[in-house]
Write a protein that holds these residues in place. Structure first.
Motif, PDB file in Angstrom:
ATOM      1  N   ARG A 335       0.846  -1.206   0.000  1.00  0.00           N
ATOM      2  CA  ARG A 335       0.000   0.000   0.000  1.00  0.00           C
ATOM      3  C   ARG A 335       0.878   1.252   0.000  1.00  0.00           C
ATOM      4  NH1 ARG A 335      -2.668  -1.798   4.887  1.00  0.00           N
ATOM      5  NH2 ARG A 335      -1.667   0.099   5.672  1.00  0.00           N
ATOM      6  N   ARG A 336       0.330   2.348  -0.520  1.00  0.00           N
ATOM      7  CA  ARG A 336       1.089   3.587  -0.665  1.00  0.00           C
ATOM      8  C   ARG A 336       1.703   4.049   0.672  1.00  0.00           C
ATOM      9  NH1 ARG A 336       1.232   8.170  -4.435  1.00  0.00           N
ATOM     10  NH2 ARG A 336       2.211   9.799  -3.232  1.00  0.00           N
ATOM     11  N   ASP A 337       0.920   4.047   1.765  1.00  0.00           N
ATOM     12  CA  ASP A 337       1.437   4.521   3.055  1.00  0.00           C
ATOM     13  C   ASP A 337       2.605   3.649   3.525  1.00  0.00           C
ATOM     14  OD1 ASP A 337      -0.681   2.567   3.292  1.00  0.00           O
ATOM     15  OD2 ASP A 337      -0.561   2.798   5.462  1.00  0.00           O
ATOM     16  N   GLU A 338       2.539   2.355   3.208  1.00  0.00           N
ATOM     17  CA  GLU A 338       3.633   1.450   3.607  1.00  0.00           C
ATOM     18  C   GLU A 338       4.877   1.715   2.746  1.00  0.00           C
ATOM     19  OE1 GLU A 338       0.773  -2.231   5.065  1.00  0.00           O
ATOM     20  OE2 GLU A 338       1.298  -2.061   2.953  1.00  0.00           O
ATOM     21  N   CYS A 339       4.649   2.037   1.476  1.00  0.00           N
ATOM     22  CA  CYS A 339       5.789   2.348   0.598  1.00  0.00           C
ATOM     23  C   CYS A 339       6.482   3.636   1.051  1.00  0.00           C
ATOM     24  CB  CYS A 339       5.319   2.482  -0.854  1.00  0.00           C
ATOM     25  SG  CYS A 339       4.807   0.911  -1.561  1.00  0.00           S
ATOM     26  N   VAL A 340       5.689   4.564   1.614  1.00  0.00           N
ATOM     27  CA  VAL A 340       6.279   5.801   2.138  1.00  0.00           C
ATOM     28  C   VAL A 340       7.253   5.449   3.278  1.00  0.00           C
ATOM     29  CG1 VAL A 340       5.748   7.949   3.390  1.00  0.00           C
ATOM     30  CG2 VAL A 340       4.359   7.270   1.404  1.00  0.00           C
ATOM     31  N   ARG A 341       6.858   4.496   4.114  1.00  0.00           N
ATOM     32  CA  ARG A 341       7.748   4.061   5.221  1.00  0.00           C
ATOM     33  C   ARG A 341       9.021   3.414   4.680  1.00  0.00           C
ATOM     34  NH1 ARG A 341       4.612   0.602   9.564  1.00  0.00           N
ATOM     35  NH2 ARG A 341       6.755   0.141  10.187  1.00  0.00           N
ATOM     36  N   LEU A 342       8.846   2.619   3.614  1.00  0.00           N
ATOM     37  CA  LEU A 342      10.021   1.983   2.997  1.00  0.00           C
ATOM     38  C   LEU A 342      10.985   3.051   2.485  1.00  0.00           C
ATOM     39  CD1 LEU A 342      11.364  -0.640   1.360  1.00  0.00           C
ATOM     40  CD2 LEU A 342      10.312   0.556  -0.518  1.00  0.00           C
ATOM     41  N   VAL A 343      10.455   4.041   1.792  1.00  0.00           N
ATOM     42  CA  VAL A 343      11.319   5.063   1.182  1.00  0.00           C
ATOM     43  C   VAL A 343      12.058   5.828   2.277  1.00  0.00           C
ATOM     44  CG1 VAL A 343      11.291   7.225  -0.129  1.00  0.00           C
ATOM     45  CG2 VAL A 343       9.990   5.246  -0.952  1.00  0.00           C
ATOM     46  N   SER A 344      11.362   6.117   3.360  1.00  0.00           N
ATOM     47  CA  SER A 344      12.019   6.860   4.438  1.00  0.00           C
ATOM     48  C   SER A 344      13.140   6.011   5.072  1.00  0.00           C
ATOM     49  CB  SER A 344      10.927   7.328   5.401  1.00  0.00           C
ATOM     50  OG  SER A 344      11.280   7.130   6.694  1.00  0.00           O
ATOM     51  N   ALA A 345      12.891   4.713   5.274  1.00  0.00           N
ATOM     52  CA  ALA A 345      13.941   3.823   5.816  1.00  0.00           C
ATOM     53  C   ALA A 345      15.102   3.717   4.827  1.00  0.00           C
ATOM     54  CB  ALA A 345      13.363   2.446   6.097  1.00  0.00           C
TER      55      ALA A 345
END
Ligand SMILES: Cc1ncc(COP(=O)(O)O)c(C=O)c1O
Length: 352
Positions: A335-345
């Motif tokens: 999901r988009r919100d989870e991908c945002v977390r991936l990008v930040s990590a």
């Protein structure tokens, strides 16, 4: 540790790092980003677990046959398509028979062929060509080698390369009457652009694999099926242990088939998040292969190192070293919100 390397969380590894599995976002297995459908959960809750399952999965096969436009005699259900890959290899390969695999790809084809005593050949796509195979030379090689089994994953894991119908038909022609093409459609359901491979069964030398664990997020349940001519189904089915496909899997599969809207919604979520991830990887200067599937192959340099750095931050990605690609990681599209977390990590890990 024995066996083929796979994505998915390893509880032992997480424990050794002091990580709680519930707090790790898994981008290393490629399933429907919306998870399991509410209708499937409800049906499973009501399943009769005290009786033996139907050994022949009749109701489930009827439902699939109806949707796919094939006969029930063309269908065999399995405990995940992994079981069917191994049974196929045992049913079709005698020791010394040739087996050709389009690589880099899912590791179980090789494992199954080797366990059956097959002689292994590969058609390796190169990074330089965006991991696209050249179909004319590949067809010539197949005609020369006359392999008994040919494995082709479409879209391919881990590269996301998707062959169009005419390319696959060329391969089917090259395989001819002396072999079988095993076309693994595991990721076709979640791919944005798809063509129906079912009519290829008419050639008589094609076997199609479907994994319900991806489209319907039933990875923990284990459910897949094989479509083929009745004689292949009988040969492969004859090797399968009784009750391989349990009641929970059969119930979940039936309910999942009645909720096709869930797969469509998952496909849309994949398209949106994939565009976001491609743009972010591009901004970070990380080359990523164009992918028709619900995962992206990204060239990060030191894949094992980056995987560890992300895992410490609660993000699991697939290190592609076991595919022969130690500079690449495979990232499932969530999901988009989870991908945002991936990008930040990812930004944090790369800044170190
Ligand atoms: C290409 C491919 N085929 C088959 C499978 C196995 O799927 P299943 O969960 O149905 O055994 C996988 C799982 O990762 C896969 O990547």
């Amino acid at each position: 540790m024995i066996g083929t390397v796979h994505g998915g969380l390893d509880i032992g590894e997480l424990r050794s790092l002091g990580l709680n599995p519930d707090e790790v976002l898994d981008f290393s297995s490629n399933i429907n980003p919306l998870g399991i459908s509410a209708k499937v959960k409800q049906a499973v809750g009501e399943a009769d677990l005290s009786s033996y399952p139907d050994r022949h999965c009749l109701t489930l096969r009827e439902a699939i046959a109806d949707r796919a436009g094939v006969g029930i005699e063309n269908l065999l259900m399995g405990n995940g398509s992994t079981e069917l890959i191994h049974l196929l290899a045992r049913a079709c390969l005698k020791p010394g028979d040739r087996c050709l695999i389009f690589t880099p790809t899912f590791g179980e084809y090789e494992a199954a062929a080797v366990m059956a005593g097959g002689e292994l050949y590969t058609l390796e796509a190169s990074e330089r060509d965006g991991f696209q195979w050249s179909i004319d030379p590949a067809s010539n090689t197949i005609r020369e080698l006359r392999p008994r089994l040919v494995f082709l994953c479409n879209p391919n894991n881990p590269t996301g390369v998707y062959l169009e119908r005419d390319a696959v038909e060329q391969i089917v022609d090259a395989v001819g009457a002396h072999g079988l093409l095993v076309l693994d459609d595991a990721y076709a359901g979640l791919s944005g652009h798809q063509w129906d491979s079912t009519p290829l069964l008419g050639h008589g030398n094609v076997v199609i694999l479907h994994s319900m664990t991806k489209d319907h997020a039933l990875a923990g349940v284990r459910l897949g099926y094989l479509m083929a001519s009745p004689d292949v189904i009988t040969k492969v089915g004859g090797l399968q242990p009784a009750w391989s496909v349990n009641t929970v899997a059969q119930t979940a599969g039936l309910a999942a088939l009645q909720d096709e809207a869930h797969v469509t919604a998952g496909r849309h979520a994949v398209q949106e998040s994939k565009a976001y991830l491609h743009a972010e990887l591009n901004d970070l200067g990380i080359p990523a292969n164009a992918s028709a599937a619900n995962f992206i192959l990204a060239k990060v340099g030191d894949a094992p190192g980056l995987r560890s750095a992300l895992l410490r931050r609660g993000i699991a990605v697939r290190d592609c070293t076991s595919f022969g690609l130690p500079q690449f990681v495979r990232i499932a599209v969530r999901r988009r919100d989870e991908c945002v977390r991936l990008v930040s990590a990812l930004k944090e890990a790369l800044a170190k």
